[in-house]
Scaffold this motif. Structure first.
Motif, mmCIF file in Angstrom:
data_model
loop_
_atom_site.group_PDB
_atom_site.id
_atom_site.type_symbol
_atom_site.label_atom_id
_atom_site.label_comp_id
_atom_site.label_asym_id
_atom_site.label_seq_id
_atom_site.Cartn_x
_atom_site.Cartn_y
_atom_site.Cartn_z
ATOM 1 N N LEU A 1 22.952 37.045 47.433
ATOM 2 C CA LEU A 1 23.763 35.833 47.361
ATOM 3 C C LEU A 1 22.825 34.638 47.346
ATOM 4 C CD1 LEU A 1 26.704 36.610 49.837
ATOM 5 C CD2 LEU A 1 26.665 36.802 47.355
ATOM 6 N N LEU B 1 35.039 37.134 45.542
ATOM 7 C CA LEU B 1 33.712 37.740 45.403
ATOM 8 C C LEU B 1 33.721 39.170 45.935
ATOM 9 C CD1 LEU B 1 30.698 37.330 44.646
ATOM 10 C CD2 LEU B 1 30.327 36.629 47.017
ATOM 11 N N ILE C 1 30.442 44.132 49.785
ATOM 12 C CA ILE C 1 30.507 42.798 50.394
ATOM 13 C C ILE C 1 31.658 42.767 51.392
ATOM 14 C CG2 ILE C 1 31.029 40.362 49.949
ATOM 15 C CD1 ILE C 1 29.485 40.563 47.374
ATOM 16 N N SER D 1 26.433 32.263 41.951
ATOM 17 C CA SER D 1 26.259 32.420 43.394
ATOM 18 C C SER D 1 25.648 33.761 43.761
ATOM 19 C CB SER D 1 27.620 32.277 44.104
ATOM 20 O OG SER D 1 28.213 31.031 43.821
ATOM 21 N N VAL D 2 25.528 34.641 42.775
ATOM 22 C CA VAL D 2 25.059 35.993 43.075
ATOM 23 C C VAL D 2 24.093 36.459 41.998
ATOM 24 C CG1 VAL D 2 26.984 37.058 41.840
ATOM 25 C CG2 VAL D 2 25.838 38.323 43.664
#
Length: 351
Positions: free
Chosen positions: A246, A258, A267, A301-302
């Protein structure tokens, strides 16, 4: 800011899954393909970094990690499991009587694909020369099986019944009907071994009253690259270890989305001061999905990567040999190949 060397090391050791492709993929990992990065092969580094971690074992399957090897070696090991670990399988079928609706050649093919429970390490390869012209074989290279069964009406069946299970006896021929017929001193040598089909419920044929099968089968030792029936594994595959990072904190509703973009358990959401915050818990469970890259507000974001030298192997046995035995035998075969190659170099056959 990352140094140039660390960037090259990242490229060398990681495969990055992008939105429209896969980055850092090269046709070879041979040393010298990454400018500015010293990746020359070194025996001491290999010995220090290489390891095998057994993750999970069962009666018919095993999962383990091979870390610190090249993809070529991993694939060589997989191919040996598929095609070069020997087993015993039905090679010759002598049909003395077959009045079922299944043609002789189809029946012989079905019988050949039934996995036979017998340790191939206790047998020799069958001689296929002139000495084997009679096709009899011997106790050291052949297992003889017999299938002799006939179907008839059940005298105790109800007159009003229409169920074949009640009307007929032996109308379904299963692998459990195949019996081992010892040759020579096999009855004494393999007294503790239950030689026969691995599974008892494999359907071979269906009969009706008056039909019968009278068959003798010879099992011999062979390898998968000669015929698929000798392959000891149902599946033998590997994948690279996932690595999910992340790049920024993801909270609230975005964190929920997510989490749903990945396989269950990859996650999880943690409570931080009353806020739901996404955290990578177990990257190993990821199945290579790039669903997250479809979300404009999440894709930056990842980062999804794979470790280039960490292979997760999954081996499922057909039941002939235990999966850990298959892995051990495959390693022995690979070592023998390497030794043979070294002997050829020493003898001057390869320059």
């Amino acid at each position: 800011m990352a140094s140039p060397m660390s960037n090259v090391e990242e490229i060398r050791n990681r495969v990055v899954l992008g939105e429209f492709g896969v980055n850092n993929v090269h046709t070879t990992n041979f040393p010298g393909n990454y400018p500015g990065y010293d990746d020359a092969w070194d025996m001491r580094n290999f010995q220090e970094n290489f390891r095998i971690d057994v993750v999970n074992t069962g009666d018919d399957s095993i999962e383990f990690d091979m870390v610190g090897i090249d993809a070529a070696m991993a694939n060589a090991f997989r191919r040996i499991l598929l095609a070069e670990v020997p087993t015993m399988a039905i090679e010759k079928v002598f049909i003395y009587n077959n009045t079922s609706i299944v043609q002789d050649e189809v029946l012989a093919h079905r019988l050949g694909l039934i996995p036979i429970k017998a340790d191939p390490r206790l047998f020799e390869y069958r001689n296929t020369g002139e000495d084997d012209a009679d096709g009899e074989g011997s106790e050291i290279d052949t297992i003889q099986l017999q299938l002799k069964i006939n179907c008839y009406r059940n005298p105790k069946a109800s007159k009003d019944s229409s169920d074949p299970q009640e009307l007929y006896v032996n109308h379904m021929v299963y692998s459990r009907d195949i019996k081992w017929v010892p040759i020579g001193n096999q009855a004494d040598v393999f007294a503790d071994a239950s030689i026969g089909p691995v599974h008892s419920d494999i359907l071979i044929a269906k009969l009706r009253p008056g039909q019968e099968l009278d068959i003798i089968m010879h099992c011999v030792k062979g390898i998968g690259k000669d015929h698929a029936k000798f392959s000891p594994v149902a599946t033998a595959s590997y994948r690279l270890l996932p690595e999910i990072s992340l790049l920024e904190s993801v909270e609230g509703e975005k964190a929920e989305r997510l989490k749903n973009c990945f396989s269950r358990g990859v996650i999880e959401l943690q409570d931080v001061d009353g806020r739901k915050v996404a955290k990578v818990v177990n990257s190993r469970l990821d199945t290579c999905s790039r669903e997250v890259l479809r979300h404009e507000d999440l894709k930056n974001s990842v980062r999804i990567k794979r470790l280039r030298d960490h292979f997760i192997f999954s081996v499922e046995s057909t039941g002939i040999l235990a999966p850990d035995v298959l892995v051990t035998e495959a390693i022995k075969i690979l070592m023998a190949k390497c030794q043979r190659f070294l002997n050829e170099i020493d003898s001057g056959e390869i320059k």
